[in-house]
Design an enzyme around this catalytic site. Structure first.
Site, PDB file in Angstrom:
ATOM      1  N   CYS A 116       0.810  -1.227   0.000  1.00 43.39           N
ATOM      2  CA  CYS A 116       0.000   0.000   0.000  1.00 43.39           C
ATOM      3  C   CYS A 116       0.842   1.275   0.000  1.00 43.39           C
ATOM      4  O   CYS A 116       0.297   2.361  -0.204  1.00 43.39           O
ATOM      5  CB  CYS A 116      -0.959  -0.005   1.180  1.00 43.39           C
ATOM      6  SG  CYS A 116      -2.163  -1.334   1.055  1.00 43.39           S
ATOM      7  N   HIS A 256      -3.435   7.213   2.618  1.00 40.48           N
ATOM      8  CA  HIS A 256      -3.814   5.919   2.054  1.00 40.48           C
ATOM      9  C   HIS A 256      -5.170   5.538   2.654  1.00 40.48           C
ATOM     10  O   HIS A 256      -5.398   5.697   3.859  1.00 40.48           O
ATOM     11  CB  HIS A 256      -2.753   4.886   2.415  1.00 40.48           C
ATOM     12  CG  HIS A 256      -3.155   3.486   2.099  1.00 40.48           C
ATOM     13  ND1 HIS A 256      -3.587   3.114   0.845  1.00 40.48           N
ATOM     14  CD2 HIS A 256      -3.196   2.372   2.875  1.00 40.48           C
ATOM     15  CE1 HIS A 256      -3.883   1.827   0.873  1.00 40.48           C
ATOM     16  NE2 HIS A 256      -3.662   1.350   2.079  1.00 40.48           N
ATOM     17  N   ASN A 286     -10.027  -0.100  -0.164  1.00 34.11           N
ATOM     18  CA  ASN A 286      -8.565  -0.035  -0.221  1.00 34.11           C
ATOM     19  C   ASN A 286      -8.093  -0.594  -1.578  1.00 34.11           C
ATOM     20  O   ASN A 286      -8.146  -1.798  -1.802  1.00 34.11           O
ATOM     21  CB  ASN A 286      -7.972  -0.839   0.943  1.00 34.11           C
ATOM     22  CG  ASN A 286      -6.455  -0.781   0.961  1.00 34.11           C
ATOM     23  OD1 ASN A 286      -5.821  -0.280   0.036  1.00 34.11           O
ATOM     24  ND2 ASN A 286      -5.876  -1.298   2.029  1.00 34.11           N
TER      25      ASN A 286
HETATM   26  C1  COA Z   1      -9.896  -5.897   9.353  1.00 37.20           C
HETATM   27  C2  COA Z   1     -10.537  -4.942  10.322  1.00 37.20           C
HETATM   28  C3  COA Z   1     -11.545  -4.047   9.606  1.00 37.20           C
HETATM   29  C4  COA Z   1     -11.261  -5.729  11.381  1.00 37.20           C
HETATM   30  O1  COA Z   1     -11.818  -4.841  12.328  1.00 37.20           O
HETATM   31  P1  COA Z   1     -11.592  -5.076  13.877  1.00 37.20           P
HETATM   32  O2  COA Z   1     -12.314  -3.999  14.546  1.00 37.20           O
HETATM   33  O3  COA Z   1     -10.108  -5.199  14.112  1.00 37.20           O
HETATM   34  O4  COA Z   1     -12.323  -6.447  14.070  1.00 37.20           O
HETATM   35  P2  COA Z   1     -11.789  -7.769  14.747  1.00 37.20           P
HETATM   36  O5  COA Z   1     -10.818  -8.466  13.845  1.00 37.20           O
HETATM   37  O6  COA Z   1     -11.334  -7.427  16.151  1.00 37.20           O
HETATM   38  O7  COA Z   1     -13.107  -8.614  14.836  1.00 37.20           O
HETATM   39  C5  COA Z   1     -14.177  -8.238  15.673  1.00 37.20           C
HETATM   40  C6  COA Z   1     -15.312  -9.201  15.478  1.00 37.20           C
HETATM   41  O8  COA Z   1     -15.924  -8.942  14.208  1.00 37.20           O
HETATM   42  C7  COA Z   1     -15.977 -10.138  13.428  1.00 37.20           C
HETATM   43  N1  COA Z   1     -15.833  -9.806  12.028  1.00 37.20           N
HETATM   44  C8  COA Z   1     -14.702  -9.757  11.282  1.00 37.20           C
HETATM   45  N2  COA Z   1     -14.999  -9.403  10.033  1.00 37.20           N
HETATM   46  C9  COA Z   1     -16.322  -9.197   9.984  1.00 37.20           C
HETATM   47  C10 COA Z   1     -17.207  -8.803   8.966  1.00 37.20           C
HETATM   48  N3  COA Z   1     -16.795  -8.540   7.700  1.00 37.20           N
HETATM   49  N4  COA Z   1     -18.517  -8.694   9.257  1.00 37.20           N
HETATM   50  C11 COA Z   1     -18.974  -8.951  10.486  1.00 37.20           C
HETATM   51  N5  COA Z   1     -18.172  -9.353  11.509  1.00 37.20           N
HETATM   52  C12 COA Z   1     -16.868  -9.454  11.262  1.00 37.20           C
HETATM   53  C13 COA Z   1     -14.838 -10.966  13.961  1.00 37.20           C
HETATM   54  O9  COA Z   1     -15.038 -12.336  13.669  1.00 37.20           O
HETATM   55  C14 COA Z   1     -14.881 -10.669  15.423  1.00 37.20           C
HETATM   56  O10 COA Z   1     -15.904 -11.426  16.016  1.00 37.20           O
HETATM   57  P3  COA Z   1     -15.716 -12.047  17.490  1.00 37.20           P
HETATM   58  O11 COA Z   1     -15.511 -10.871  18.386  1.00 37.20           O
HETATM   59  O12 COA Z   1     -16.990 -12.775  17.683  1.00 37.20           O
HETATM   60  O13 COA Z   1     -14.494 -12.939  17.387  1.00 37.20           O
HETATM   61  C15 COA Z   1      -9.462  -4.057  11.008  1.00 37.20           C
HETATM   62  O14 COA Z   1      -8.670  -4.858  11.839  1.00 37.20           O
HETATM   63  C16 COA Z   1      -8.585  -3.346  10.054  1.00 37.20           C
HETATM   64  O15 COA Z   1      -9.011  -2.452   9.336  1.00 37.20           O
HETATM   65  N6  COA Z   1      -7.285  -3.646  10.059  1.00 37.20           N
HETATM   66  C17 COA Z   1      -6.315  -3.000   9.219  1.00 37.20           C
HETATM   67  C18 COA Z   1      -6.502  -3.485   7.828  1.00 37.20           C
HETATM   68  C19 COA Z   1      -5.702  -2.699   6.866  1.00 37.20           C
HETATM   69  O16 COA Z   1      -5.622  -1.511   6.952  1.00 37.20           O
HETATM   70  N7  COA Z   1      -5.131  -3.408   5.909  1.00 37.20           N
HETATM   71  C20 COA Z   1      -4.417  -2.856   4.845  1.00 37.20           C
HETATM   72  C21 COA Z   1      -3.165  -2.323   5.325  1.00 37.20           C
HETATM   73  S1  COA Z   1      -2.613  -1.253   4.176  1.00 37.20           S
END
Ligand code: COA
Length: 332
Positions: A116, A256, A286
């Site tokens: 990214c 980004h 993204n």
């Molecule tokens: C991926 C991302 C959106 C997940 O959000 P989060 O707030 O961290 O969520 P978590 O991984 O803690 O999951 C929380 C809960 O939501 C659930 N969940 C995950 N994806 C889900 C979705 N698409 N829909 C519904 N629930 C979802 C998980 O299973 C988890 O459930 P649980 O508590 O029962 O185990 C977030 O971590 C993120 O944006 N990370 C950075 C990603 C990024 O920027 N990547 C590119 C880098 S350049």
């Protein structure tokens, strides 16, 4: 002789037609619009459809538009750098496919892979060619067809990514406009948290790797989130300090577009208010190397000559960085 800097003299973008909404994702994986919107800020993303279409099919229309807008003939281009994580093929470079397609017969080209942060690294690299005095027109493309490496049964990654890209023209300037400074970083110890397990030389494609779904982006979202928030904010603050820029001096932050919460944390750390933050994550998600040029393209009409702009990114690898640009032209 005055110092040569690399001015951005034009910007373009391309978003494929097909719109993949949160509603449609609800029919594919166990998720819902409310969860995606509140956790990421994304409402929809674009998907490049069509047999045999790759990242170059996003880049070529963007570059063609750039040439039109900057009144440039393809044969005038000296160099084309394509930042991408989803090249059309492992080789040759997507940059070569693009230059051939547009008729940039005098250009050399290469790809740059920094996930990214690819567009930032490519702008920094392209600028050095301009500053050398030897090259007059450098095109920097950032484009990705993320849908080619996304597992649409994995709800934690498929909601985030989309396809798209854009391009900028870099040209010499002796009046102090253009790319003025950058802080670029990488740390390979972050690789386990965001990578593709197979398809490289360590683990070439086999029936087993395909069955194990190892040709898709693997991400540990929470870890990536924590590093992204801290590192993108740190380098953005650092580039401001190094250039004695207060938050009032900054006209625009171009972050980004990975997650709206990461963007807000960066803006807060810089003391930049939300009206100065370019945001289109709700429309495109993204797009990896594509996010920053897509933002510049959409906000181009609001940019004024002399605006101090900070481009900032974080990505897999890990890679991250911030670039200080003094915008070189008024809306045309
Ligand atoms: C991926 C991302 C959106 C997940 O959000 P989060 O707030 O961290 O969520 P978590 O991984 O803690 O999951 C929380 C809960 O939501 C659930 N969940 C995950 N994806 C889900 C979705 N698409 N829909 C519904 N629930 C979802 C998980 O299973 C988890 O459930 P649980 O508590 O029962 O185990 C977030 O971590 C993120 O944006 N990370 C950075 C990603 C990024 O920027 N990547 C590119 C880098 S350049």
């Amino acid at each position: 002789m005055s110092k040569i800097t690399a001015a951005i003299t034009g910007v373009s973008g391309y978003a494929p037609e097909y719109v993949l909404t949160n509603k449609e994702l609800e029919t594919m994986v166990e998720t819902n619009d409310e969860w995606i919107t509140s956790r990421t800020g994304i409402k929809e993303r674009r998907i490049l459809k069509g047999e045999g279409k790759g990242t170059s099919h996003i880049a070529v229309p963007a570059v063609r538009d750039l040439l039109k807008k900057t009144n440039t003939k393809p044969e005038e281009i000296d160099l084309l750098i394509c930042a991408t994580t989803t090249p059309d093929m492992v080789f040759p470079a997507t940059a070569n496919l693009i230059t051939a397609e547009i008729g940039a017969v005098n250009a050399f080209g290469y790809d740059l892979q920094a996930a990214c942060s690819g567009f930032l690294y490519a702008v920094a690299t392209g600028s050095r060619f301009i500053e050398s005095g030897q090259y007059k027109k450098v095109v920097v493309v950032g484009a990705d067809k993320m849908s080619s490496i996304i597992d649409y049964t994995d709800r934690t990654t498929c909601i985030i990514f989309g396809d798209g890209g854009g391009a900028v023209m870099l040209e010499p300037n002796t009046e102090g406009y253009g790319v003025l400074d950058q802080v670029l970083k990488s740390d390979g110890s972050g690789a386990p948290f965001l990578h593709m397990k197979a398809g490289g030389s360590r683990k070439p494609a086999t029936i087993d790797t395909i069955q194990a779904r190892e040709h898709y982006a693997y991400q540990e979202g929470q870890t990536v989130f924590k590093f992204a928030v801290k590192n993108m904010a740190d380098v953005s603050a650092e580039v401001m300090e190094r250039n004695n820029l207060s938050s009032d001096d900054v006209a625009w932050l171009v972050p980004h577009q990975a997650n709206k919460r990461i963007i807000e944390a960066t803006a807060n750390r810089m003391g930049v208010t939300s009206d100065k933050v370019m945001l289109n994550i709700h429309k495109y998600g993204n797009t990896t190397s594509g996010t920053i040029p897509l933002c510049l393209w959409e906000y181009e009409s609001q940019l004024k000559k002399g605006d101090n702009i900070i481009l900032a990114a974080f990505g897999g690898g890990f890679t991250w960085g911030a670039i200080y640009v003094k915008w070189a032209y008024d809306p045309k």
